[in-house]
Design a protein around this motif. Structure first.
Motif, mmCIF file in Angstrom:
data_model
loop_
_atom_site.group_PDB
_atom_site.id
_atom_site.type_symbol
_atom_site.label_atom_id
_atom_site.label_comp_id
_atom_site.label_asym_id
_atom_site.label_seq_id
_atom_site.Cartn_x
_atom_site.Cartn_y
_atom_site.Cartn_z
ATOM 1 N N UNK A 43 -68.489 77.205 38.919
ATOM 2 C CA UNK A 43 -68.609 76.721 37.185
ATOM 3 C C UNK A 43 -66.777 76.536 36.744
ATOM 4 N N UNK A 44 -66.786 77.454 35.978
ATOM 5 C CA UNK A 44 -64.875 77.596 35.515
ATOM 6 C C UNK A 44 -64.198 78.338 36.485
ATOM 7 N N UNK A 45 -63.577 78.233 36.373
ATOM 8 C CA UNK A 45 -62.694 79.188 36.999
ATOM 9 C C UNK A 45 -61.546 79.769 36.506
ATOM 10 N N UNK A 46 -61.793 81.105 36.124
ATOM 11 C CA UNK A 46 -60.410 81.587 35.758
ATOM 12 C C UNK A 46 -60.089 83.016 36.986
ATOM 13 N N UNK A 47 -58.655 82.567 37.190
ATOM 14 C CA UNK A 47 -57.801 83.710 38.002
ATOM 15 C C UNK A 47 -57.124 84.729 37.747
ATOM 16 N N UNK A 48 -57.681 85.422 37.805
ATOM 17 C CA UNK A 48 -57.019 86.860 37.048
ATOM 18 C C UNK A 48 -56.054 87.259 37.948
ATOM 19 N N UNK A 49 -54.842 88.051 37.328
ATOM 20 C CA UNK A 49 -53.741 88.447 37.969
ATOM 21 C C UNK A 49 -54.308 89.664 38.020
ATOM 22 N N UNK A 50 -53.862 90.288 39.046
ATOM 23 C CA UNK A 50 -54.217 92.129 39.234
ATOM 24 C C UNK A 50 -53.163 92.636 39.612
ATOM 25 N N UNK A 51 -51.993 91.991 39.698
ATOM 26 C CA UNK A 51 -50.641 92.283 40.034
ATOM 27 C C UNK A 51 -50.434 93.166 41.507
ATOM 28 N N UNK A 52 -51.111 91.930 42.556
ATOM 29 C CA UNK A 52 -50.846 92.633 43.823
ATOM 30 C C UNK A 52 -49.291 91.929 44.309
ATOM 31 N N UNK A 53 -48.340 92.416 45.094
ATOM 32 C CA UNK A 53 -47.259 92.624 45.222
ATOM 33 C C UNK A 53 -46.331 91.272 45.557
ATOM 34 N N UNK A 54 -45.599 90.471 45.003
ATOM 35 C CA UNK A 54 -45.421 89.084 44.581
ATOM 36 C C UNK A 54 -44.415 88.953 45.993
ATOM 37 N N UNK A 55 -43.865 90.144 46.526
ATOM 38 C CA UNK A 55 -42.796 89.592 47.767
ATOM 39 C C UNK A 55 -44.104 88.969 48.776
ATOM 40 N N UNK A 56 -45.072 89.379 48.747
ATOM 41 C CA UNK A 56 -46.184 88.999 49.933
ATOM 42 C C UNK A 56 -46.433 87.425 49.545
ATOM 43 N N UNK A 57 -46.738 87.058 48.498
ATOM 44 C CA UNK A 57 -46.628 85.772 47.696
ATOM 45 C C UNK A 57 -45.383 84.393 48.105
ATOM 46 N N UNK A 58 -44.291 85.873 47.789
ATOM 47 C CA UNK A 58 -42.981 84.940 48.610
ATOM 48 C C UNK A 58 -42.601 84.593 49.796
#
Length: 505
Positions: free
Chosen positions: A201-216
């Motif tokens: 269906x329609x996908x909604x991405x919810x930001x749950x505040x996972x630590x940004x360092x890991x993403x980088x």
């Protein structure tokens, strides 16, 4: 936005728990609150919810969401399966918390057929999350099949149950077909392929505040192109610029009966901003092109088809729309490619000509952009079982040939020579009409002429194409919108890009 595997997402959770610091139950609470808030905000006419919870952490999310929705004024009932062993530690905590609320009834799965669903009831799926790596067992399969038959609004938490986050499961797998998927922090690859995305269906991405360092610091070969990323690639015009600063775009296309394709590509190149735009077409297209695209310069070759492709070296070339595959055109194109060494855009009949002989693939200049739809891709590189395998083959061939492949699909994929993939998030089914690909060819040729890198040309160009199509669908509907409507909306997309870039118009 990066796309992570299910394992990487679990590692991101653990990284956040370790370095924020935060406990796992607190992180579950944060994620569940994001889901409950979204449902409360967007489901104001539906004040009754039924939550189906598994025994793992996805079920724990569902149990917490049930509690939070009840406190927000929803009537909530919960179904669980206590016959499959223990709940996960965090799910057990939330089950205990739920037990202290007298207004929420917790039922077993085998009682579901006796439950009365009205048309204002939301069904919330929290059976399985991203950890699922095998098809559903018989009991869950039957439950999901039963839920799928309900006409109620269905919302899945993180991933529709029965769906893997990263790959296809078996052909006979049962998957819950949901209306909305509320997923955490990043897109999953399965949301972006036709065989699996049809369940989300329609996908909604919810930001749950996972630590940004890991993403980088975490590497991935897959990303999505959202509005923010596309906007970062856009280069606003210099107020003191002149037409010579924005390149010379040349569209080569058209043949008797197919001049319209060349018109669409030329118009979109003009609307995308090339400094000068030329069209090489047969004489039979002269009046049509000069009348419909007076801003472009016409170069004639042949009476009813193009035979000669010799051009100045300072042109940025897009070849293919309406070109035809006549043997004289084929001979002229292949001779041209044998001696041309600059990146160009190849689409439609140019690709069909190249596909006649696998040896022709080596004639494509390095760093060039090809834009096949699935059938054209199959002719070029061979048949694959599904879109996941098609993409992996495209990655392999992009690396081997050192080219960019724009693999057209509902979420078109841009594959770079380094094997990286960008899934596009704009566009809609209104583009499923002849002529839509010709527009993309013009857009890409124009951006490349203006000095965008090949990679940025592909990513921004595909996004522009889809964004204009979304605006056209809003005005005309997906059914009635025309490719020319998409071209007309390019200006509004650029207005929005300039506004976000802080430039007044």
């Amino acid at each position: 936005m990066k796309i992570f595997t299910a394992e990487q997402i679990r590692n991101w959770d653990q990284f956040t728990i370790s370095y924020e610091p935060i406990s796992s139950i607190q992180l579950m609470e944060r994620a569940s609150m994001a889901v409950a808030n979204w449902i409360s905000e967007h489901c104001k006419v539906h004040r009754r919810a039924v939550v189906f919870c598994g025994n793992g952490n996805n079920g724990g999310d569902g149990l917490a969401v049930a509690r939070m929705l009840y406190l927000k004024g929803f009537d909530v009932d919960v179904f669980v399966d206590d016959s499959k062993g223990k709940f996960s530690e965090d799910a057990s905590v939330n089950l205990k918390r739920l037990g202290s609320i007298s207004g929420i009834f917790v039922r077993k799965f085998n009682q579901v057929e006796d439950y009365s669903f009205d048309d204002k009831t939301i069904v919330i799926d929290a059976l399985f999350g991203t950890g699922l790596s095998r098809p559903l067992g018989n009991e869950y399969k039957e439950l999901v099949e039963w839920i799928n038959k309900k006409e109620n609004i269905k919302i899945s938490i993180d991933v529709p149950s029965g769906l893997s986050a990263d790959r296809l499961l078996d052909d006979d797998s049962m998957v819950l077909k949901t209306d909305y998927t509320l997923s955490f922090q990043s897109w999953k690859r399965s949301f972006l392929h036709p065989e699996t995305g049809k369940y989300t269906g329609k996908v909604i991405i919810l930001d749950i505040g996972l630590k940004e360092d890991y993403n980088e610091f975490t590497e991935t070969d897959y990303q999505v192109t959202d509005d923010s990323f596309a906007g970062s690639l856009f280069k606003p015009r210099n107020d003191f610029a002149h037409k010579g600063n924005y390149g010379k775009a040349m569209i080569i296309g058209g043949s008797y009966g197919k001049i319209g394709a060349a018109v669409l590509a030329t118009k979109s190149a003009l609307k995308t901003g090339a400094g000068l735009t030329f069209t090489l077409a047969p004489q039979c297209g002269y009046e049509v092109l000069q009348t419909s695209c007076p801003e472009a310069m016409f170069i004639e070759d042949g009476e009813r088809l193009i035979k000669n492709f010799d051009l100045d070296k300072d042109l940025t070339i897009g070849i293919g729309p309406g070109l035809g595959t006549h043997k004289d055109t084929q001979k002229g194109l292949l001779n041209f490619l044998k001696n041309y060494r600059f990146p160009l855009v190849l689409d439609a009949d140019a690709l069909n000509i190249i596909a006649e002989d696998q040896g022709n693939l080596k004639l494509i200049p390095e760093k060039s952009i090809i834009t096949p739809h699935p059938k054209e891709f199959e002719r070029l590189f061979g048949k694959t079982e599904n879109s996941f395998k098609r993409l992996e083959l495209a990655r392999k061939r992009a690396v081997e040939l050192n080219i960019y492949i724009v693999l057209k699909d509902h979420h078109t994929q841009v594959i770079s020579p380094d094997g990286n993939v960008h899934y596009n998030l704009t566009g809609n089914a209104g583009l499923a009409k002849g002529g839509s690909g010709d527009i993309l060819t013009g857009i890409l040729t124009s951006l490349l002429a203006q000095g965008y890198s090949e990679k940025d040309t592909c990513i921004l160009g595909v996004w522009l194409h889809g964004k204009a199509a979304d605006l056209a669908a809003e005005k005309h509907s997906k059914e009635s919108m025309l490719p020319t409507d998409v071209i007309d909306e390019l200006g509004n997309v650029f207005i929005e890009l300039n506004r976000k870039a802080g430039r007044s118009l």
